[in-house]
Design a protein around this motif. Structure first.
Motif, mmCIF file in Angstrom:
data_model
loop_
_atom_site.group_PDB
_atom_site.id
_atom_site.type_symbol
_atom_site.label_atom_id
_atom_site.label_comp_id
_atom_site.label_asym_id
_atom_site.label_seq_id
_atom_site.Cartn_x
_atom_site.Cartn_y
_atom_site.Cartn_z
ATOM 1 N N LYS A 133 64.076 -70.711 46.197
ATOM 2 C CA LYS A 133 63.939 -70.554 47.644
ATOM 3 C C LYS A 133 64.650 -71.672 48.409
ATOM 4 O O LYS A 133 65.248 -71.417 49.461
ATOM 5 C CB LYS A 133 62.457 -70.476 48.020
ATOM 6 N N GLU A 134 64.605 -72.904 47.887
ATOM 7 C CA GLU A 134 65.348 -73.964 48.580
ATOM 8 C C GLU A 134 66.852 -73.725 48.466
ATOM 9 O O GLU A 134 67.597 -73.938 49.430
ATOM 10 C CB GLU A 134 64.987 -75.347 48.029
ATOM 11 N N ALA A 135 67.311 -73.266 47.298
ATOM 12 C CA ALA A 135 68.730 -72.921 47.154
ATOM 13 C C ALA A 135 69.124 -71.838 48.150
ATOM 14 O O ALA A 135 70.220 -71.877 48.742
ATOM 15 C CB ALA A 135 69.013 -72.466 45.723
ATOM 16 N N SER A 308 60.713 -63.845 42.725
ATOM 17 C CA SER A 308 59.627 -62.964 42.319
ATOM 18 C C SER A 308 59.250 -62.033 43.464
ATOM 19 O O SER A 308 59.700 -62.199 44.605
ATOM 20 C CB SER A 308 58.405 -63.782 41.918
ATOM 21 N N ARG A 309 58.384 -61.053 43.167
ATOM 22 C CA ARG A 309 57.910 -60.144 44.212
ATOM 23 C C ARG A 309 57.173 -60.911 45.299
ATOM 24 O O ARG A 309 57.319 -60.624 46.495
ATOM 25 C CB ARG A 309 57.006 -59.083 43.600
ATOM 26 N N ARG A 310 56.401 -61.899 44.887
ATOM 27 C CA ARG A 310 55.663 -62.695 45.873
ATOM 28 C C ARG A 310 56.627 -63.473 46.773
ATOM 29 O O ARG A 310 56.429 -63.559 47.986
ATOM 30 C CB ARG A 310 54.727 -63.662 45.153
ATOM 31 N N SER A 311 57.685 -64.028 46.172
ATOM 32 C CA SER A 311 58.678 -64.739 46.971
ATOM 33 C C SER A 311 59.431 -63.795 47.887
ATOM 34 O O SER A 311 59.822 -64.170 48.990
ATOM 35 C CB SER A 311 59.663 -65.474 46.052
ATOM 36 N N ARG A 312 59.626 -62.560 47.438
ATOM 37 C CA ARG A 312 60.291 -61.586 48.296
ATOM 38 C C ARG A 312 59.470 -61.315 49.548
ATOM 39 O O ARG A 312 60.007 -61.121 50.632
ATOM 40 C CB ARG A 312 60.518 -60.278 47.526
ATOM 41 N N ARG A 313 58.147 -61.299 49.404
ATOM 42 C CA ARG A 313 57.308 -61.136 50.593
ATOM 43 C C ARG A 313 57.495 -62.319 51.525
ATOM 44 O O ARG A 313 57.509 -62.178 52.741
ATOM 45 C CB ARG A 313 55.838 -60.990 50.190
#
Length: 333
Positions: A133-135, A308-313
């Protein structure tokens, strides 16, 4: 082994053979930046010594290898140093600065041989997601402007010399050195003791401000150069401000992140605009830029690998925030 694997491995080998021998002609970051996604990196270091000496400025010897399949195509002698502030304190594996050896005598060339690396703070899937996410934040700003830091994403395997049975593979990314970023933009790194927003180029500054608002990042400050690098341009032009270190952004969601006591928000995921209020209409070029780039930003979020799916949210929140950022810019607050 399939014929497709053999063909792919052969093409990768030929590509690496073309760029790797020319190491003396390009900087270490440029070499890493040119590596194809199929190449992986392997870092061999004394991780126990590094973790014990995390609060020192000591350099530790190691090796960094370019690997494809079971073959080591190139091995570099390196030294690593712990960097960062909060992550130095809280991470099991704090961020590192990697120095590629031999180090040139020329200070400008030597500066190009030191590359910052971000990897997982702790050996958990959740922390791997923070790296991704930082990238992503760096790459979203790349979409908005070339006046930004380039990064190289990589799959990194780390081997601990003090415990040969310990080996871990995860995501990492390498950050363009300050001197190379500034030269690419036609300027030089500028480190004033203090700086005021009115002393910067206005449109690039507004673009930076709206981006930090969009991703929910308040961990930066122009006045003391905190997580912002100044670039002095040609004579007569005001300096540029280029942001870095987005781990405190709400869109990243690091567990250790918290807003400053000087900012009137309770949660680091709350959106708060830190910048100047300008006259009506002054933000219109910035608003137009974000409208133009909105779809490209969303597409890049959707296709960014490793999340991940959670990060996609969580990424959807960046999409919603992009609308809020335009509203805040239009209000000038």
């Amino acid at each position: 082994m399939s014929i497709y694997y053999r063909i792919g491995a052969t093409l990768l080998f030929l590509f690496l053979c073309r760029i790797l021998p020319a190491q003396e002609d390009i900087s270490p970051f440029q070499l890493l930046y040119q590596l194809p996604a199929e190449a992986t990196l392997q870092l061999d270091i004394d991780l126990s010594a590094i973790r014990k000496g995390r609060f020192s400025r000591e350099w530790h010897n190691g090796n960094l290898s370019v690997v494809t399949g079971d073959s080591v195509l190139r091995r570099f002698d390196v030294q690593v140093q712990v960097r960062g502030k909060m992550r130095r304190q809280t991470c099991s594996y704090p961020p590192l600065k990697i120095r590629f050896l031999p180090l040139p005598d020329n200070p400008d060339l030597a500066a190009r041989h030191e590359v910052k690396m971000v990897w997982s703070c702790k050996d958990t899937p959740e922390n791997d997601q923070l790296v991704h996410k930082e990238a992503l934040m760096y790459e979203l700003y790349n979409i908005l402007t070339d006046q930004s830091y380039r990064i190289k994403n990589a799959t990194l395997t780390v081997t601990d010399r003090s415990a040969w049975s310990w080996k871990d593979t995860g995501p990492a990314f390498f950050i363009e050195p300050d001197i190379e970023m500034a030269e690419r933009l036609g300027g030089v790194v500028y480190k004033p003791k203090t700086m005021q927003a009115k002393e910067l180029q206005a449109r690039p500054y507004d673009r930076l401000c709206v981006f930090q608002f969009m991703i929910g990042n308040t961990d930066w400050k122009v006045q003391n150069n905190h997580n912002v690098r100044m670039v002095a341009m040609q004579e007569g032009a005001l300096p540029l401000a280029v942001p870095y270190d987005f781990d405190y952004a709400g869109a990243v969601g690091a567990g250790y992140a918290a807003p400053s006591e000087n900012i009137p928000i309770l949660c680091f995921q709350d959106l708060y605009y830190l910048c100047l209020c300008r006259e009506e209409g002054a933000y219109q070029p910035t608003i137009d830029l974000y409208k133009k780039k909105r779809e490209a930003i969303i597409r890049h979020c959707e296709k960014f690998p490793g999340l991940s799916r959670r990060s996609r949210r969580g990424r959807c929140r960046v999409r919603r925030a992009s609308n809020s950022s335009k509203k805040a810019a239009s209000r000038g607050s």
